[in-house]
Design a protein around this motif. Structure first.
Motif, mmCIF file in Angstrom:
data_model
loop_
_atom_site.group_PDB
_atom_site.id
_atom_site.type_symbol
_atom_site.label_atom_id
_atom_site.label_comp_id
_atom_site.label_asym_id
_atom_site.label_seq_id
_atom_site.Cartn_x
_atom_site.Cartn_y
_atom_site.Cartn_z
ATOM 1 N N ALA A 1 0.860 -1.184 0.000
ATOM 2 C CA ALA A 1 0.000 0.000 0.000
ATOM 3 C C ALA A 1 0.893 1.231 0.000
ATOM 4 C CB ALA A 1 -0.921 0.017 1.223
ATOM 5 N N ALA A 2 0.454 2.259 -0.694
ATOM 6 C CA ALA A 2 1.230 3.503 -0.739
ATOM 7 C C ALA A 2 0.267 4.682 -0.776
ATOM 8 C CB ALA A 2 2.148 3.530 -1.955
ATOM 9 N N LEU A 3 0.700 5.762 -0.154
ATOM 10 C CA LEU A 3 -0.066 7.006 -0.135
ATOM 11 C C LEU A 3 0.894 8.125 -0.520
ATOM 12 C CD1 LEU A 3 -2.773 8.398 0.526
ATOM 13 C CD2 LEU A 3 -1.986 8.603 2.890
ATOM 14 N N ALA A 4 0.613 8.782 -1.654
ATOM 15 C CA ALA A 4 1.456 9.870 -2.142
ATOM 16 C C ALA A 4 0.720 11.192 -1.967
ATOM 17 C CB ALA A 4 1.814 9.651 -3.610
ATOM 18 N N LEU A 5 1.425 12.208 -1.455
ATOM 19 C CA LEU A 5 0.833 13.521 -1.198
ATOM 20 C C LEU A 5 1.532 14.577 -2.040
ATOM 21 C CD1 LEU A 5 0.693 13.347 2.714
ATOM 22 C CD2 LEU A 5 -1.021 12.553 1.084
ATOM 23 N N ALA A 6 0.744 15.498 -2.590
ATOM 24 C CA ALA A 6 1.299 16.573 -3.413
ATOM 25 C C ALA A 6 0.435 17.815 -3.251
ATOM 26 C CB ALA A 6 1.352 16.151 -4.885
ATOM 27 N N PRO A 7 1.004 19.014 -3.547
ATOM 28 C CA PRO A 7 0.182 20.229 -3.529
ATOM 29 C C PRO A 7 -0.927 20.153 -4.576
ATOM 30 C CG PRO A 7 2.531 20.763 -3.555
ATOM 31 C CD PRO A 7 2.421 19.298 -3.832
ATOM 32 N N THR A 8 -1.978 20.926 -4.375
ATOM 33 C CA THR A 8 -3.114 20.927 -5.296
ATOM 34 C C THR A 8 -2.662 21.250 -6.711
ATOM 35 O OG1 THR A 8 -4.591 21.609 -3.519
ATOM 36 C CG2 THR A 8 -5.359 21.963 -5.770
ATOM 37 N N GLY A 9 -3.115 20.441 -7.675
ATOM 38 C CA GLY A 9 -2.805 20.672 -9.079
ATOM 39 C C GLY A 9 -1.502 20.078 -9.544
ATOM 40 N N GLU A 10 -0.738 19.441 -8.658
ATOM 41 C CA GLU A 10 0.540 18.840 -9.043
ATOM 42 C C GLU A 10 0.461 17.324 -8.898
ATOM 43 O OE1 GLU A 10 3.942 20.561 -7.220
ATOM 44 O OE2 GLU A 10 3.202 22.615 -7.395
ATOM 45 N N THR A 11 1.350 16.639 -9.655
ATOM 46 C CA THR A 11 1.388 15.177 -9.572
ATOM 47 C C THR A 11 2.700 14.665 -9.003
ATOM 48 O OG1 THR A 11 2.185 15.055 -11.864
ATOM 49 C CG2 THR A 11 -0.193 14.895 -11.511
ATOM 50 N N ALA A 12 3.675 15.552 -8.840
ATOM 51 C CA ALA A 12 4.952 15.128 -8.249
ATOM 52 C C ALA A 12 4.798 15.088 -6.732
ATOM 53 C CB ALA A 12 6.074 16.079 -8.641
ATOM 54 N N PRO A 13 4.826 13.900 -6.114
ATOM 55 C CA PRO A 13 4.571 13.827 -4.667
ATOM 56 C C PRO A 13 5.704 14.434 -3.859
ATOM 57 C CG PRO A 13 5.178 11.662 -5.528
ATOM 58 C CD PRO A 13 5.027 12.566 -6.712
ATOM 59 N N LEU A 14 5.332 15.212 -2.840
ATOM 60 C CA LEU A 14 6.315 15.740 -1.899
ATOM 61 C C LEU A 14 6.565 14.763 -0.757
ATOM 62 C CD1 LEU A 14 5.206 19.480 -1.581
ATOM 63 C CD2 LEU A 14 7.015 18.514 -3.010
ATOM 64 N N LEU A 15 5.603 13.870 -0.520
ATOM 65 C CA LEU A 15 5.734 12.896 0.566
ATOM 66 C C LEU A 15 5.063 11.607 0.126
ATOM 67 C CD1 LEU A 15 6.420 12.134 3.539
ATOM 68 C CD2 LEU A 15 4.145 13.005 4.152
ATOM 69 N N THR A 16 5.737 10.493 0.336
ATOM 70 C CA THR A 16 5.174 9.184 0.036
ATOM 71 C C THR A 16 5.304 8.307 1.271
ATOM 72 O OG1 THR A 16 5.763 9.375 -2.301
ATOM 73 C CG2 THR A 16 5.259 7.182 -1.473
ATOM 74 N N VAL A 17 4.200 7.701 1.661
ATOM 75 C CA VAL A 17 4.178 6.788 2.796
ATOM 76 C C VAL A 17 3.844 5.401 2.261
ATOM 77 C CG1 VAL A 17 3.264 6.367 5.104
ATOM 78 C CG2 VAL A 17 3.286 8.698 4.188
ATOM 79 N N ARG A 18 4.597 4.392 2.693
ATOM 80 C CA ARG A 18 4.413 3.042 2.176
ATOM 81 C C ARG A 18 4.247 2.056 3.319
ATOM 82 N NH1 ARG A 18 8.779 5.347 -0.395
ATOM 83 N NH2 ARG A 18 8.638 5.672 -2.650
ATOM 84 N N ALA A 19 3.576 0.943 2.999
ATOM 85 C CA ALA A 19 3.475 -0.186 3.926
ATOM 86 C C ALA A 19 3.524 -1.459 3.108
ATOM 87 C CB ALA A 19 2.189 -0.111 4.740
ATOM 88 N N ASP A 20 4.287 -2.438 3.561
ATOM 89 C CA ASP A 20 4.441 -3.707 2.860
ATOM 90 C C ASP A 20 3.976 -4.848 3.742
ATOM 91 O OD1 ASP A 20 5.601 -2.309 0.790
ATOM 92 O OD2 ASP A 20 7.657 -2.762 1.394
ATOM 93 N N ALA A 21 3.283 -5.816 3.133
ATOM 94 C CA ALA A 21 2.954 -7.038 3.854
ATOM 95 C C ALA A 21 4.234 -7.831 4.107
ATOM 96 C CB ALA A 21 1.955 -7.867 3.047
ATOM 97 N N ALA A 22 4.174 -8.743 5.051
ATOM 98 C CA ALA A 22 5.369 -9.522 5.403
ATOM 99 C C ALA A 22 5.924 -10.258 4.199
ATOM 100 C CB ALA A 22 5.031 -10.500 6.522
ATOM 101 N N ARG A 23 5.045 -10.755 3.312
ATOM 102 C CA ARG A 23 5.506 -11.520 2.159
ATOM 103 C C ARG A 23 6.219 -10.655 1.123
ATOM 104 N NH1 ARG A 23 0.012 -10.733 1.574
ATOM 105 N NH2 ARG A 23 -0.767 -10.025 -0.471
ATOM 106 N N ALA A 24 6.124 -9.331 1.267
ATOM 107 C CA ALA A 24 6.783 -8.421 0.327
ATOM 108 C C ALA A 24 8.090 -7.868 0.881
ATOM 109 C CB ALA A 24 5.849 -7.270 -0.025
#
Length: 359
Positions: free
Chosen positions: A41-64
């Protein structure tokens, strides 16, 4: 899709509580993995109107755990998540994000996804005015995600939007507080927030440097002061709680004085604001240039004015700058003329109250 009670506990509440995590929403993503059986799972955050994320938060299952890194910048560069143009609050499958009209691009997309072990995905874009943009992504390697997973993301979208708006509001408040604190610190000023019983609710960094605090039973602190001073402080805080805004009390605290005033309305627990101030430190390295630019001075004239503002006489400041007494006197006359002051006292007040003191 309505939230189940378990979803409320495991997803909605962590979404709100995650605003205070660093990085944010780590527990929310972990719970979302368990709820959907996704690999990542991943959550990417960016200012309004932009697609380049300033912050990305990730979570991986144990099998990954041994999977290659999830490179969202590469995916975005290939026109995938989060670079893909996506309508807000609509859940997309991986197939909808692939570019089937350009075979070279499609081949590069599939190669990058394969290297990251992404064969199936669901993604949703969320945004709010002033709250920025967010893209929430779930991936799997083998089996596809189902309709229930898509429905869950769609149901989460408005709640994620609300969390984004709150996070943006908190960020703006923190920025305003940081700007005010940094300016006050340049002036040697610190502030503390006190309850009506003189417990310390908050203190800015400058107040932390100037005052000494002691633990109090419970989560709050008190000033570490003599018992009679502590009693006087509590009496003053009780008197100022709910008093007229112009009311003031002055209290000696060790070698310093604490100026007390009623807290502004809107803060229920805060009764009093305490202000402490030290003598400002030496002017910063840009002070002379700022003073010169504002008043049309030469750098030598500005340096002479700053020396006088720091307590030197005209001749002492001139000697330090390598000026003869006669030249220093001539400089002072030009200073008065260019700054519109009529004497040393007015010149000092002008320098200390201007932007040069903050440069």
């Amino acid at each position: 899709m309505a939230f189940l009670s378990s979803d409320q506990r495991e997803l909605y509440l962590p979404l709100m509580e995650g605003l205070l995590e660093d990085p944010p929403w780590q527990r929310f993503l972990g719970n979302l993995l368990q709820r959907t059986g996704a690999r990542r799972a991943a959550l990417a955050l960016a200012p309004t109107g932009e697609t380049a994320p300033l912050l990305t938060v990730r979570a991986d299952a144990a099998r990954a755990a041994s999977d290659p890194p999830l490179d969202l910048s590469l995916l975005a560069a290939l026109g995938l998540f989060p670079g893909k143009v996506m309508r807000r609050d609509r859940v997309y499958t991986l197939g909808e994000m692939l570019d089937f009209d350009a075979q070279p691009t499609l081949a590069a997309q599939r190669a990058a996804l394969g290297a990251m072990r992404i064969n199936h995905a669901r993604a949703v874009r969320v945004g709010t005015p002033g709250g920025g943009e967010a893209w929430l992504l779930l991936t799997r390697e083998r089996e596809d995600l189902g309709a229930a997973d898509s429905a869950l993301l769609a149901a989460l979208a408005p709640h994620l939007g609300a969390a984004l708006a709150v996070r943006a509001a908190l960020g703006r408040s923190e920025l305003r507080a940081a700007m005010a604190e940094s300016t006050l610190a340049l002036l040697g000023t610190g502030e503390i927030a006190l309850t009506a019983s003189a417990q310390v609710l908050a203190a800015d960094p400058e107040a932390e440097r100037q005052l000494t605090f002691a633990a109090d039973p419970g989560p709050l602190r008190r000033l570490q002061i003599m018992p009679e001073t502590a009693r006087a402080l509590e009496t003053a805080c009780t008197a100022l709680a709910g008093a007229a805004p112009e009311e003031r009390r002055l209290l000696p605290v060790g070698e310093r004085f604490l100026l007390l005033r009623p807290a502004p309305p809107g803060f229920e627990a805060i009764a009093v604001i305490g202000i402490v101030r030290r003598a400002p430190q030496a002017f910063g390295p840009h002070a002379a240039q700022v003073l010169a630019d504002i008043h049309g001075l030469s750098l030598r004239e500005a340096a002479l004015a700053i020396g006088v503002a720091q307590g030197e006489t005209i001749l002492e400041a001139g000697t330090r700058l390598g000026l003869t007494p006669e030249t220093a006197r001539n400089y002072s006359k030009r200073l008065y003329a260019k700054t519109g002051t009529s004497g040393q006292a007015q010149l000092v007040a002008l320098v200390l109250s201007g932007l040069a003191a903050l440069a």
